[in-house]
Scaffold this active site. Structure first.
Site, PDB file in Angstrom:
ATOM      1  CG  ASP A   1      -3.013   8.807  -5.732  1.00 36.66           C
ATOM      2  OD1 ASP A   1      -2.119   9.629  -5.518  1.00 36.66           O
ATOM      3  OD2 ASP A   1      -3.397   7.984  -4.871  1.00 36.66           O
TER       4      ASP A   1
ATOM      5  CG  ASP B   1       2.439   7.417  -2.346  1.00 35.88           C
ATOM      6  OD1 ASP B   1       3.207   6.455  -2.506  1.00 35.88           O
ATOM      7  OD2 ASP B   1       2.795   8.596  -2.415  1.00 35.88           O
TER       8      ASP B   1
ATOM      9  N   GLY C   1       5.346  14.526   2.796  1.00 31.96           N
ATOM     10  CA  GLY C   1       6.121  13.975   3.906  1.00 31.96           C
ATOM     11  C   GLY C   1       6.620  15.020   4.900  1.00 31.96           C
TER      12      GLY C   1
HETATM   13  C1  XBP Z   1       0.961  10.746  -1.143  1.00 28.46           C
HETATM   14  C2  XBP Z   1       1.456  11.647  -0.106  1.00 28.46           C
HETATM   15  C3  XBP Z   1       2.893  11.676   0.119  1.00 28.46           C
HETATM   16  C4  XBP Z   1       3.442  10.368   0.614  1.00 28.46           C
HETATM   17  C5  XBP Z   1       4.848  10.519   1.093  1.00 28.46           C
HETATM   18  O1  XBP Z   1      -0.181  11.251  -1.747  1.00 28.46           O
HETATM   19  O2  XBP Z   1       0.724  12.367   0.527  1.00 28.46           O
HETATM   20  O3  XBP Z   1       3.178  12.666   1.078  1.00 28.46           O
HETATM   21  O4  XBP Z   1       2.671   9.919   1.706  1.00 28.46           O
HETATM   22  O5  XBP Z   1       5.651  11.013   0.098  1.00 28.46           O
HETATM   23  P1  XBP Z   1      -0.741  10.636  -3.130  1.00 28.46           P
HETATM   24  P2  XBP Z   1       6.676  12.195   0.383  1.00 28.46           P
HETATM   25  O6  XBP Z   1      -1.584   9.468  -2.740  1.00 28.46           O
HETATM   26  O7  XBP Z   1      -1.532  11.766  -3.670  1.00 28.46           O
HETATM   27  O8  XBP Z   1       0.387  10.268  -4.021  1.00 28.46           O
HETATM   28  O9  XBP Z   1       7.334  11.876   1.683  1.00 28.46           O
HETATM   29  O10 XBP Z   1       7.615  12.166  -0.777  1.00 28.46           O
HETATM   30  O11 XBP Z   1       5.864  13.447   0.459  1.00 28.46           O
HETATM   31 MG    MG Z   2      -3.169   8.255  -2.727  1.00 30.28          MG
END
Ligand code: XBP
Ligand code: MG
Length: 253
Positions: free
Chosen positions: A9, A11, A53
């Site tokens: 993953d 983020d 997002g």
């Molecule tokens: C990350 C998310 C994303 C980010 C924002 O999930 O849920 O929505 O928060 O990115 P993961 P965007 O941990 O599974 O990567 O604004 O580009 O959606």
């Molecule tokens: Mg994550």
């Protein structure tokens, strides 16, 4: 049966991008567009229940800002999000978010050991490129055989679609892989694809439920900075390296 691949993953797992990247970028985008919306760290913690997002902005409006209306909400939200992505990439270029402890080391060790690497995230692909390129260098993008990002599947995490998609692209069975996640939505997604998961929590996710985790750690650790085990079987390992992954694999996969 053997361990062949690691799927990460992004983020919250590779870096604290939610707090130091996405949240900052959302607020800067709102400001630049003349909106008086300000997301606090506390509010963002709650909004993180929703992945993606654009969906997160809509969730915010529905739950916390009901008085706001717009004739063409979908396009308006898409335009806010496009600006937010631009700002996020700029933040990455400025080096706003370092990788979490042990991440770069584990990538190196895994590559040396011949393990295959991949990414499964719900964030926008540009964001993944920006984080990797600005922390590890542009060449590092080639370390990942497959980069699965949010827009390639219709349903975001906690749906398992992104992990299924990555496994299919890699042409590999889940029993030959380990997934790395930081959140409840993340592990639900990985588990749906029959993956065993190692969790490293962060400030937003330390109170999440991780019923199916092999082990829950505060981070991957380094030789001179051991991890703290939050839940899991005792081990002689003090940081996550390929040997420890093989130990977990033998036990759980
Ligand atoms: C990350 C998310 C994303 C980010 C924002 O999930 O849920 O929505 O928060 O990115 P993961 P965007 O941990 O599974 O990567 O604004 O580009 O959606
Ligand atoms: Mg994550």
């Amino acid at each position: 049966m053997s361990l062949e691949a690691l799927i990460f993953d992004v983020d919250g797992t590779l870096a604290n991008t939610e707090r130091d990247g996405h949240l900052v970028a959302f607020n800067l985008a709102f400001k630049e567009l003349g909106l008086d919306w300000v997301w606090s760290n506390e509010l963002y913690h709650e909004l993180l229940d929703v992945t993606g997002g654009q969906l997160r902005i809509k969730y915010y409006l529905k739950k916390y800002n009901l008085e706001f209306t717009h004739d063409d909400l979908d396009n308006f939200v898409a335009s806010i999000h496009a600006l937010k992505t631009k700002i996020y990439v700029r933040l990455m270029e400025e080096g706003a978010v370092p990788l979490r402890p042990g991440v770069e080391r584990l990538f190196d060790e895994a590559r040396t050991a011949g393990l295959r690497l991949a990414i499964a995230t719900t964030t926008t692909p540009t964001n993944v490129d920006a984080l990797i390129a600005n922390t590890l260098g542009r060449d590092a993008l080639d370390w990942f055989e497959v980069i699965g990002a949010g827009n390639v599947v219709p349903k975001l995490k906690p749906a398992g679609d992104i992990y299924h998609w990555v496994l299919e692209k890699m042409n590999i069975a889940p029993k030959n892989c380990i997934a790395f996640e930081d959140s409840h939505n993340g592990i639900v997604s990985a588990t749906d694809a029959n993956l065993k998961t190692l969790i490293t929590v962060n400030e937003y996710t330390q109170s999440h439920q991780f019923d199916d985790a092999m082990v829950i750690l505060n981070n991957l650790g380094e030789a001179d900075k051991p991890f703290t085990m939050i839940e899991g079987d005792s081990t002689n390992a003090t940081y996550v390296n390929v040997d420890y992954l093989k130990e977990l694999y033998a036990k759980y996969c």
